[in-house]
Design an enzyme around this catalytic site. Structure first.
Site, PDB file in Angstrom:
ATOM      1  N   ARG A  23      11.076 -16.188  18.048  1.00  0.00           N
ATOM      2  CA  ARG A  23      11.444 -16.409  16.722  1.00  0.00           C
ATOM      3  C   ARG A  23      11.612 -14.954  16.338  1.00  0.00           C
ATOM      4  O   ARG A  23      12.132 -14.635  15.070  1.00  0.00           O
ATOM      5  CB  ARG A  23      10.555 -17.171  15.722  1.00  0.00           C
ATOM      6  CG  ARG A  23      10.589 -18.600  16.160  1.00  0.00           C
ATOM      7  CD  ARG A  23       9.466 -19.081  15.497  1.00  0.00           C
ATOM      8  NE  ARG A  23       7.915 -18.598  15.985  1.00  0.00           N
ATOM      9  CZ  ARG A  23       6.941 -18.852  15.247  1.00  0.00           C
ATOM     10  NH1 ARG A  23       6.623 -19.726  14.219  1.00  0.00           N
ATOM     11  NH2 ARG A  23       5.784 -18.204  15.614  1.00  0.00           N
ATOM     12  N   GLU A  28      -0.893  -9.034  11.628  1.00  0.00           N
ATOM     13  CA  GLU A  28      -1.821  -8.740  10.168  1.00  0.00           C
ATOM     14  C   GLU A  28      -1.673  -7.136   9.828  1.00  0.00           C
ATOM     15  O   GLU A  28      -2.234  -6.433  10.744  1.00  0.00           O
ATOM     16  CB  GLU A  28      -3.255  -9.268  10.719  1.00  0.00           C
ATOM     17  CG  GLU A  28      -3.560 -10.603  10.841  1.00  0.00           C
ATOM     18  CD  GLU A  28      -5.073 -10.966  11.224  1.00  0.00           C
ATOM     19  OE1 GLU A  28      -5.838  -9.801  11.010  1.00  0.00           O
ATOM     20  OE2 GLU A  28      -5.360 -12.039  11.194  1.00  0.00           O
ATOM     21  N   ASP A  47      -2.306  -1.884  -4.288  1.00  0.00           N
ATOM     22  CA  ASP A  47      -1.075  -1.720  -3.562  1.00  0.00           C
ATOM     23  C   ASP A  47      -0.080  -0.957  -4.285  1.00  0.00           C
ATOM     24  O   ASP A  47       0.359  -1.216  -5.242  1.00  0.00           O
ATOM     25  CB  ASP A  47      -0.661  -3.050  -2.840  1.00  0.00           C
ATOM     26  CG  ASP A  47      -1.471  -3.506  -2.003  1.00  0.00           C
ATOM     27  OD1 ASP A  47      -1.256  -4.568  -1.336  1.00  0.00           O
ATOM     28  OD2 ASP A  47      -2.514  -2.939  -1.657  1.00  0.00           O
ATOM     29  N   ASN A  48       0.698   0.090  -3.336  1.00  0.00           N
ATOM     30  CA  ASN A  48       1.868   0.893  -4.065  1.00  0.00           C
ATOM     31  C   ASN A  48       3.090   0.706  -3.096  1.00  0.00           C
ATOM     32  O   ASN A  48       2.794   0.184  -1.699  1.00  0.00           O
ATOM     33  CB  ASN A  48       1.475   2.179  -4.102  1.00  0.00           C
ATOM     34  CG  ASN A  48       0.525   2.627  -5.116  1.00  0.00           C
ATOM     35  OD1 ASN A  48       0.315   1.828  -6.196  1.00  0.00           O
ATOM     36  ND2 ASN A  48      -0.145   3.829  -5.035  1.00  0.00           N
ATOM     37  N   ARG A  58       8.123  13.476  -1.037  1.00  0.00           N
ATOM     38  CA  ARG A  58       7.194  13.014  -2.119  1.00  0.00           C
ATOM     39  C   ARG A  58       5.836  14.004  -1.775  1.00  0.00           C
ATOM     40  O   ARG A  58       5.138  13.572  -0.741  1.00  0.00           O
ATOM     41  CB  ARG A  58       6.810  11.720  -2.268  1.00  0.00           C
ATOM     42  CG  ARG A  58       8.141  11.128  -2.731  1.00  0.00           C
ATOM     43  CD  ARG A  58       7.900   9.566  -2.656  1.00  0.00           C
ATOM     44  NE  ARG A  58       9.002   8.659  -2.945  1.00  0.00           N
ATOM     45  CZ  ARG A  58       9.472   8.109  -4.475  1.00  0.00           C
ATOM     46  NH1 ARG A  58       8.422   8.282  -5.322  1.00  0.00           N
ATOM     47  NH2 ARG A  58      10.480   7.353  -4.429  1.00  0.00           N
ATOM     48  N   LYS A  71      -6.512   6.109   1.022  1.00  0.00           N
ATOM     49  CA  LYS A  71      -5.023   5.385   1.297  1.00  0.00           C
ATOM     50  C   LYS A  71      -4.922   4.879   2.610  1.00  0.00           C
ATOM     51  O   LYS A  71      -5.227   5.514   3.548  1.00  0.00           O
ATOM     52  CB  LYS A  71      -3.829   6.473   1.020  1.00  0.00           C
ATOM     53  CG  LYS A  71      -4.166   6.890  -0.588  1.00  0.00           C
ATOM     54  CD  LYS A  71      -3.027   8.024  -1.199  1.00  0.00           C
ATOM     55  CE  LYS A  71      -3.305   8.523  -2.247  1.00  0.00           C
ATOM     56  NZ  LYS A  71      -2.617   9.815  -2.431  1.00  0.00           N
ATOM     57  N   HIS A 118      -1.865  14.225  -0.056  1.00  0.00           N
ATOM     58  CA  HIS A 118      -0.943  13.454   0.698  1.00  0.00           C
ATOM     59  C   HIS A 118       0.783  13.583   0.261  1.00  0.00           C
ATOM     60  O   HIS A 118       1.064  13.633  -0.880  1.00  0.00           O
ATOM     61  CB  HIS A 118      -1.212  11.973   0.837  1.00  0.00           C
ATOM     62  CG  HIS A 118      -0.359  11.055   1.450  1.00  0.00           C
ATOM     63  ND1 HIS A 118       0.188  10.052   0.725  1.00  0.00           N
ATOM     64  CD2 HIS A 118       0.096  11.032   2.651  1.00  0.00           C
ATOM     65  CE1 HIS A 118       1.164   9.340   1.484  1.00  0.00           C
ATOM     66  NE2 HIS A 118       1.009   9.922   2.578  1.00  0.00           N
ATOM     67  N   LYS A 168       8.675  18.064 -10.789  1.00  0.00           N
ATOM     68  CA  LYS A 168       7.248  17.905 -10.887  1.00  0.00           C
ATOM     69  C   LYS A 168       6.638  18.711  -9.841  1.00  0.00           C
ATOM     70  O   LYS A 168       5.761  19.355  -9.801  1.00  0.00           O
ATOM     71  CB  LYS A 168       6.621  16.645 -11.236  1.00  0.00           C
ATOM     72  CG  LYS A 168       5.145  16.210 -11.294  1.00  0.00           C
ATOM     73  CD  LYS A 168       4.710  15.010 -11.423  1.00  0.00           C
ATOM     74  CE  LYS A 168       4.558  14.572  -9.882  1.00  0.00           C
ATOM     75  NZ  LYS A 168       3.852  13.136  -9.832  1.00  0.00           N
ATOM     76  N   ASP A 169       7.116  17.765  -8.685  1.00  0.00           N
ATOM     77  CA  ASP A 169       6.354  18.517  -7.247  1.00  0.00           C
ATOM     78  C   ASP A 169       6.820  19.941  -6.963  1.00  0.00           C
ATOM     79  O   ASP A 169       6.146  20.608  -6.295  1.00  0.00           O
ATOM     80  CB  ASP A 169       6.965  17.574  -6.278  1.00  0.00           C
ATOM     81  CG  ASP A 169       6.273  16.133  -6.133  1.00  0.00           C
ATOM     82  OD1 ASP A 169       6.616  15.440  -5.455  1.00  0.00           O
ATOM     83  OD2 ASP A 169       5.228  16.124  -7.000  1.00  0.00           O
TER      84      ASP A 169
END
Ligand SMILES: Cc1cn([C@H]2C[C@H](O)[C@@H](COP(=O)(O)OP(=O)(O)O[C@H]3O[C@H](C)C(=O)[C@H](O)[C@H]3O)O2)c(=O)[nH]c1=O
Length: 184
Positions: A23, A28, A47-48, A58, A71, A118, A168-169
């Protein structure tokens, strides 16, 4: 093997066991007990999810103590170059950079302990990134580091004229002017 350590204390790679059949596949993506039994007792609280197109960079972000976040990063669709910088003064890898490709295909995940900045660059046409955090978003505590700091010399694998970085970054401080936190 599911858990691979790195030269950076507490930074590890998790590769889930994939169950294929006629299938498709199942796995997990996270199991708190599996992580705890492997020596990683983590309590994620948020969670993001972020969608980006090719060339987006980013980061490099972190929340300062006491709102620092660990994270667990994974890619649902596409491919990213995930990059972290060790900001822990007592660490043997202080101010060193670790980078890894995370993708829909390799299904690898990166666990990033508190104390790292990160960021990631999108290497595919688009990418859908999911990540779990063990502390809530606290915008007043957000800090960051300039993605193209010459002292770091990060190769984001995106040609300069294709890089898409938020204002911003683009204005984040350089490593040498970053506040130093002894405890994370
Ligand atoms: C991080 C975050 C953001 N937001 C809101 C704030 C802004 O209105 C919007 C976009 O936020 P931002 O531009 O900070 O998103 P990224 O540039 O992807 O930030 C992330 O980039 C790097 C890769 C990270 O590791 C951090 O998790 C995070 O800083 O989402 C929230 O509502 N909750 C949150 O937890």
């Amino acid at each position: 093997m599911p858990f691979e350590s790195t030269a950076f204390e507490g930074l590890f790679i998790f590769t889930p066991k994939i169950f294929f059949d006629d299938r498709g596949y199942f796995f997990e993506s996270y199991n708190q007990q599996v992580f705890a039994e492997a020596g990683y007792p983590i309590q994620f609280v948020q969670d993001n999810q972020a969608f980006s197109r090719y060339g987006v960079i980013r980061g490099l972000h972190y929340q300062r103590p006491p709102h620092a976040q660990s994270k667990l990063i994974r890619v649902l669709k596409g491919k990213i170059l995930d990059v972290v910088v060790d900001l822990r003064p007592a660490s043997a890898t202080y101010r060193q950079v670790f980078a890894i490709e995370l993708s829909e295909e390799n299904k690898k995940q990166l666990f990033i302990p508190r104390g790292f900045a990160h960021g990631y660059a999108v290497l595919s046409e688009t990418a859908e990134v999911l990540y779990k955090c063990d502390a809530f978003y606290h915008p007043e505590s957000e800090e960051g580091l300039r993605y193209n700091d010459p002292e770091l010399g990060i190769d984001w694998q995106i040609p300069a004229d294709k890089q898409i970085v938020s204002l911003k970054d683009q204005r984040l401080p350089l490593l040498h002017s970053l506040p130093v936190y002894d405890a994370w």
